[in-house]
Each structure stands twice: as structure tokens, then as C-alpha cells.
Design an enzyme around this catalytic site. Sequence first.
Site, PDB file in Angstrom:
ATOM      1  N   ASP A  88       6.228  13.887   2.381  1.00  0.00           N
ATOM      2  CA  ASP A  88       6.112  12.888   1.317  1.00  0.00           C
ATOM      3  C   ASP A  88       5.125  13.389   0.253  1.00  0.00           C
ATOM      4  O   ASP A  88       4.009  13.801   0.580  1.00  0.00           O
ATOM      5  CB  ASP A  88       5.589  11.589   1.975  1.00  0.00           C
ATOM      6  CG  ASP A  88       5.688  10.388   1.074  1.00  0.00           C
ATOM      7  OD1 ASP A  88       6.545  10.374   0.176  1.00  0.00           O
ATOM      8  OD2 ASP A  88       4.897   9.441   1.283  1.00  0.00           O
ATOM      9  N   ASP A 110       6.725  16.577  -5.590  1.00  0.00           N
ATOM     10  CA  ASP A 110       6.353  15.580  -6.595  1.00  0.00           C
ATOM     11  C   ASP A 110       5.642  16.260  -7.757  1.00  0.00           C
ATOM     12  O   ASP A 110       4.427  16.430  -7.748  1.00  0.00           O
ATOM     13  CB  ASP A 110       5.475  14.509  -5.946  1.00  0.00           C
ATOM     14  CG  ASP A 110       5.079  13.434  -6.947  1.00  0.00           C
ATOM     15  OD1 ASP A 110       5.492  13.531  -8.116  1.00  0.00           O
ATOM     16  OD2 ASP A 110       4.359  12.502  -6.557  1.00  0.00           O
ATOM     17  N   HIS A 185       2.082   2.563  -5.799  1.00  0.00           N
ATOM     18  CA  HIS A 185       1.544   2.754  -4.450  1.00  0.00           C
ATOM     19  C   HIS A 185       0.369   1.817  -4.175  1.00  0.00           C
ATOM     20  O   HIS A 185      -0.315   1.381  -5.090  1.00  0.00           O
ATOM     21  CB  HIS A 185       1.075   4.204  -4.266  1.00  0.00           C
ATOM     22  CG  HIS A 185       2.202   5.188  -4.264  1.00  0.00           C
ATOM     23  ND1 HIS A 185       2.428   6.073  -5.280  1.00  0.00           N
ATOM     24  CD2 HIS A 185       3.183   5.408  -3.357  1.00  0.00           C
ATOM     25  CE1 HIS A 185       3.492   6.804  -5.004  1.00  0.00           C
ATOM     26  NE2 HIS A 185       3.980   6.418  -3.841  1.00  0.00           N
ATOM     27  N   GLY A 186       0.147   1.548  -2.883  1.00  0.00           N
ATOM     28  CA  GLY A 186      -1.039   0.801  -2.480  1.00  0.00           C
ATOM     29  C   GLY A 186      -0.801  -0.700  -2.408  1.00  0.00           C
ATOM     30  O   GLY A 186       0.336  -1.174  -2.504  1.00  0.00           O
ATOM     31  N   HIS A 217       9.819   4.484  -4.302  1.00  0.00           N
ATOM     32  CA  HIS A 217       8.472   4.611  -3.705  1.00  0.00           C
ATOM     33  C   HIS A 217       7.688   3.328  -3.980  1.00  0.00           C
ATOM     34  O   HIS A 217       8.092   2.497  -4.786  1.00  0.00           O
ATOM     35  CB  HIS A 217       7.726   5.789  -4.353  1.00  0.00           C
ATOM     36  CG  HIS A 217       8.138   7.118  -3.818  1.00  0.00           C
ATOM     37  ND1 HIS A 217       7.313   7.901  -3.052  1.00  0.00           N
ATOM     38  CD2 HIS A 217       9.309   7.793  -3.938  1.00  0.00           C
ATOM     39  CE1 HIS A 217       7.957   9.015  -2.724  1.00  0.00           C
ATOM     40  NE2 HIS A 217       9.173   8.977  -3.249  1.00  0.00           N
ATOM     41  N   SER A 220       6.093  -1.443  -0.717  1.00  0.00           N
ATOM     42  CA  SER A 220       5.547  -2.410   0.245  1.00  0.00           C
ATOM     43  C   SER A 220       5.492  -3.803  -0.375  1.00  0.00           C
ATOM     44  O   SER A 220       5.252  -3.958  -1.579  1.00  0.00           O
ATOM     45  CB  SER A 220       4.145  -1.987   0.690  1.00  0.00           C
ATOM     46  OG  SER A 220       4.233  -1.019   1.718  1.00  0.00           O
ATOM     47  N   ASN A 261      10.492   3.570   0.489  1.00  0.00           N
ATOM     48  CA  ASN A 261       9.266   4.074   1.131  1.00  0.00           C
ATOM     49  C   ASN A 261       8.264   2.961   1.406  1.00  0.00           C
ATOM     50  O   ASN A 261       7.879   2.219   0.490  1.00  0.00           O
ATOM     51  CB  ASN A 261       8.578   5.068   0.199  1.00  0.00           C
ATOM     52  CG  ASN A 261       9.310   6.380   0.100  1.00  0.00           C
ATOM     53  OD1 ASN A 261      10.481   6.470   0.450  1.00  0.00           O
ATOM     54  ND2 ASN A 261       8.623   7.396  -0.375  1.00  0.00           N
ATOM     55  N   ILE A 262       7.830   2.887   2.656  1.00  0.00           N
ATOM     56  CA  ILE A 262       6.872   1.857   3.070  1.00  0.00           C
ATOM     57  C   ILE A 262       5.718   2.519   3.824  1.00  0.00           C
ATOM     58  O   ILE A 262       5.928   3.155   4.859  1.00  0.00           O
ATOM     59  CB  ILE A 262       7.544   0.819   4.007  1.00  0.00           C
ATOM     60  CG1 ILE A 262       8.771   0.157   3.349  1.00  0.00           C
ATOM     61  CG2 ILE A 262       6.521  -0.217   4.474  1.00  0.00           C
ATOM     62  CD1 ILE A 262       8.481  -0.794   2.227  1.00  0.00           C
ATOM     63  N   ASP A 263       4.533   2.358   3.318  1.00  0.00           N
ATOM     64  CA  ASP A 263       3.331   2.855   3.997  1.00  0.00           C
ATOM     65  C   ASP A 263       2.300   1.722   4.132  1.00  0.00           C
ATOM     66  O   ASP A 263       1.883   1.352   5.228  1.00  0.00           O
ATOM     67  CB  ASP A 263       2.746   4.037   3.203  1.00  0.00           C
ATOM     68  CG  ASP A 263       1.570   4.679   3.914  1.00  0.00           C
ATOM     69  OD1 ASP A 263       1.175   4.201   4.996  1.00  0.00           O
ATOM     70  OD2 ASP A 263       1.022   5.673   3.400  1.00  0.00           O
TER      71      ASP A 263
HETATM   72  O1  G3H Z   1       2.703   7.661  -1.169  1.00  0.00           O
HETATM   73  C1  G3H Z   1       1.685   7.997  -0.574  1.00  0.00           C
HETATM   74  C2  G3H Z   1       1.524   7.655   0.848  1.00  0.00           C
HETATM   75  O2  G3H Z   1       1.268   6.299   0.989  1.00  0.00           O
HETATM   76  C3  G3H Z   1       0.568   8.564   1.548  1.00  0.00           C
HETATM   77  O3  G3H Z   1      -0.773   8.270   1.392  1.00  0.00           O
HETATM   78  O4  G3H Z   1      -1.933  10.520   1.247  1.00  0.00           O
HETATM   79  O5  G3H Z   1      -3.147   8.456   2.002  1.00  0.00           O
HETATM   80  O6  G3H Z   1      -1.432   9.517   3.465  1.00  0.00           O
HETATM   81  P1  G3H Z   1      -1.883   9.255   2.074  1.00  0.00           P
HETATM   82  P1  13P Z   2       3.483   1.726  -0.466  1.00  0.00           P
HETATM   83  O1  13P Z   2       2.031   1.984  -0.776  1.00  0.00           O
HETATM   84  O2  13P Z   2       4.021   0.641  -1.335  1.00  0.00           O
HETATM   85  O3  13P Z   2       3.704   1.445   0.973  1.00  0.00           O
HETATM   86  O4  13P Z   2       4.309   3.042  -0.853  1.00  0.00           O
HETATM   87  C1  13P Z   2       4.543   4.046   0.066  1.00  0.00           C
HETATM   88  C2  13P Z   2       5.130   5.262  -0.541  1.00  0.00           C
HETATM   89  O5  13P Z   2       5.686   5.273  -1.613  1.00  0.00           O
HETATM   90  C3  13P Z   2       5.015   6.505   0.235  1.00  0.00           C
HETATM   91  O6  13P Z   2       5.550   7.591  -0.452  1.00  0.00           O
HETATM   92 ZN    ZN Z   3       5.302   7.432  -2.600  1.00  0.00          ZN
END
Ligand code: G3H
Ligand code: 13P
Ligand code: ZN
Length: 316
Positions: A88, A110, A185-186, A217, A220, A261-263
Site C-alpha cells: 500500500d 504512489d 486518510h485518517g 482510498h 473509513s 481501502n480501510i485502515d
Molecule cells: O494509507 C495509509 C495507511 O493507512 C497506512 O498507514 O503508514 O501508518 O501504516 P501507515
Molecule cells: P482510511 O484512513 O480511511 O482507513 O484509509 C486507508 C487507506 O486508504 C489505506 O491505503
Molecule cells: Zn491509502
Amino acid sequence: MEYRYFGLNSGQKLLQNALRHGGFAVPAFNAYNMETIQAIISAARLTHSPVIIAISESALKYMGDDMLMGMISGAKIQPNEQICLHLDHGKSVESCMHAINIGFSSVMLDFSKHDIDDNITTVAEIARYAHARNVSVESELGELSGIEDENTFGTKSVYTDPDSVYEFVRQTETDSLAIAIGTSHGAYKRKNADEKLRFDILEQIQNNIPYTPLVLHGASSIPADFIKTINQYGGNIQNAIGISLEQLNFAATKTHICKINIDSDLRLAFTAAVRKNLHDDPSNFNPRQYFDMGRDAIRDYCIFLIREVFHSNNKI
Ligand code: G3H
Ligand code: 13P
Ligand code: ZN
């Protein structure tokens, strides 16, 4: 090591399947340790859903190559389970090549913050390398606002220009394209819950590149229940607002968005469960107990999204 050794599928296979059949999107859930990997794979198995395990560069650094691939090997993934291991937000050609060489079946390069010519040249370079190994490539045009872990409201957002996508895809030979239509994101994505994604831009994009699976992306939804639990048990997260489930469901089932994408949601699920468990059982100091609760919370939330929002259950 070749990804097939781990029983993995390429991203392209999963996403082309979603594009061809329509009506669902493949979830890409971010993982960074044993519990998240187990939770995501359990959710996929219990729902018969294709799934993409997304590993950021920082998550890979956190786990280490051998530890990650050891866990993937230990999961005993079968090719017919349609599980993909995806880098990712790869930030360089070298980083993507490295992921491919250790067994990833899909990579994202990216270069969205670079100028478009640079983006095209670099994605085309990794696409040649990846395609020679049957690995798929995701790239991005346009910029998502907000940065993971930063409390921004995402004021800077550059939507993807529908007029540039055809040439971009033609020249790069990217397998899928991440687009910017208002997500970020976030946990702090919007000033209010009513803000709408730009589905009008999405429609123009998919008209111009009808055979390219699109990726969303920053998707969430930041469930209020998780935030409430976190704050109730000692946390402090204020004004966090995500993308509504209705809009996600629309994107997944009625458009060419084939990967979502969900983080952040999974981070919130885990944190809420751990905080509650530590509060409810203050004498416990066995991490296995609260990690287990966190793992179950992630698995259950993945199952909810798969069944109720992405509709990818029974799609393998
Ligand atoms: O899109 C980004 C992801 O949420 C990854 O975040 O680099 O903190 O693992 P990270
Ligand atoms: P979220 O922060 O909305 O979960 O996005 C995750 C993401 O895009 C990972 O690539
Ligand atoms: Zn992302």
C-alpha cells in the site's frame, strides 16, 4: 519468492472479476501484525469473500520481511480463497520491486504528489517489472487530502482530472487506478457528515476508462460507536468524521470502484476493544486476553463491511 508459493492471487484477478460481474467491491484491509492478519483472513474465510491484505511501507518495516512472509505462509492460504497481498502506498520503484521479490502479488506505486510526467514514467517502469512476474500494479492520479495520524480536516484535495485518465492508463499500463473524489486518510476526513463524495467526477472517469478497475482510498467511515467506547474508557478522540456507509455502499455496488481501502476503522475497532477490556478487568496484565478481544473486533467489523456494505461475500 514467487507469490504463488504462498497461495496468493494477483490483485488484477480479483479486481477484474469485480469489474466484470459488478455489484460488489473487494475490500483492502490494512494489516501490521499477527492479530490483524489473522482477523482479516478469518473474515474472508467466514464470508467467502475475496480480500486484499494491504501492507504499508511502515507496516512492513514494523514487522520485517521474514516475519510477515512467515505469517502469510503460516496462514496456509489456498489459491481458490482469492487472497491478495498488496503493498500500500509504495513510494519508490525499489520499494515495489522489493515487495514483489519477497512474495507480494500486487503493488501500489504512489507517485500522485509528483508531476504527471514523472508519475507516468515511473509507474510504466514498475508495470513492466511487475507484469513480467504476473504481479499487478495500482497507481494514483489526483491527491487525497489529510495524512494518516495527523489531525487535519483535509483542506487540500485535488480531484482526479477525468480528462487525463485515459492517457495515463494507456501510457503506464497500470492495472488499476486510485482516484481522488473527496475521501482522505485518517479519522478526520470531513467537517460534517453531510459532505458528499464527487460521484459526478467518478462517472466521467469511468466513462473514459471503462475497462480499468478504480480504487477508493481513505474510505473509513469512523463508526461513532468505536469513538464513543474509546472516549468512555480513557481515550480522547474529538470531531472525527468519516465517509457515510451509504456512500460507500453506492461506490461498491453501483460504480467501477472495485477496491475499497480501510485502515482507520480497524485501528479504532482494536483500540476500543482493548481499552474496554483493560477497564473491565483492571487486574489483568495478560496481553493475550486483550489482544484477542482486539482481533475479534477487527474480524467482526471486516465481516460487517463485507456483508452489509461491499457485498463481496460469496464472490470467490
Ligand atoms: O494509507 C495509509 C495507511 O493507512 C497506512 O498507514 O503508514 O501508518 O501504516 P501507515
Ligand atoms: P482510511 O484512513 O480511511 O482507513 O484509509 C486507508 C487507506 O486508504 C489505506 O491505503
Ligand atoms: Zn491509502
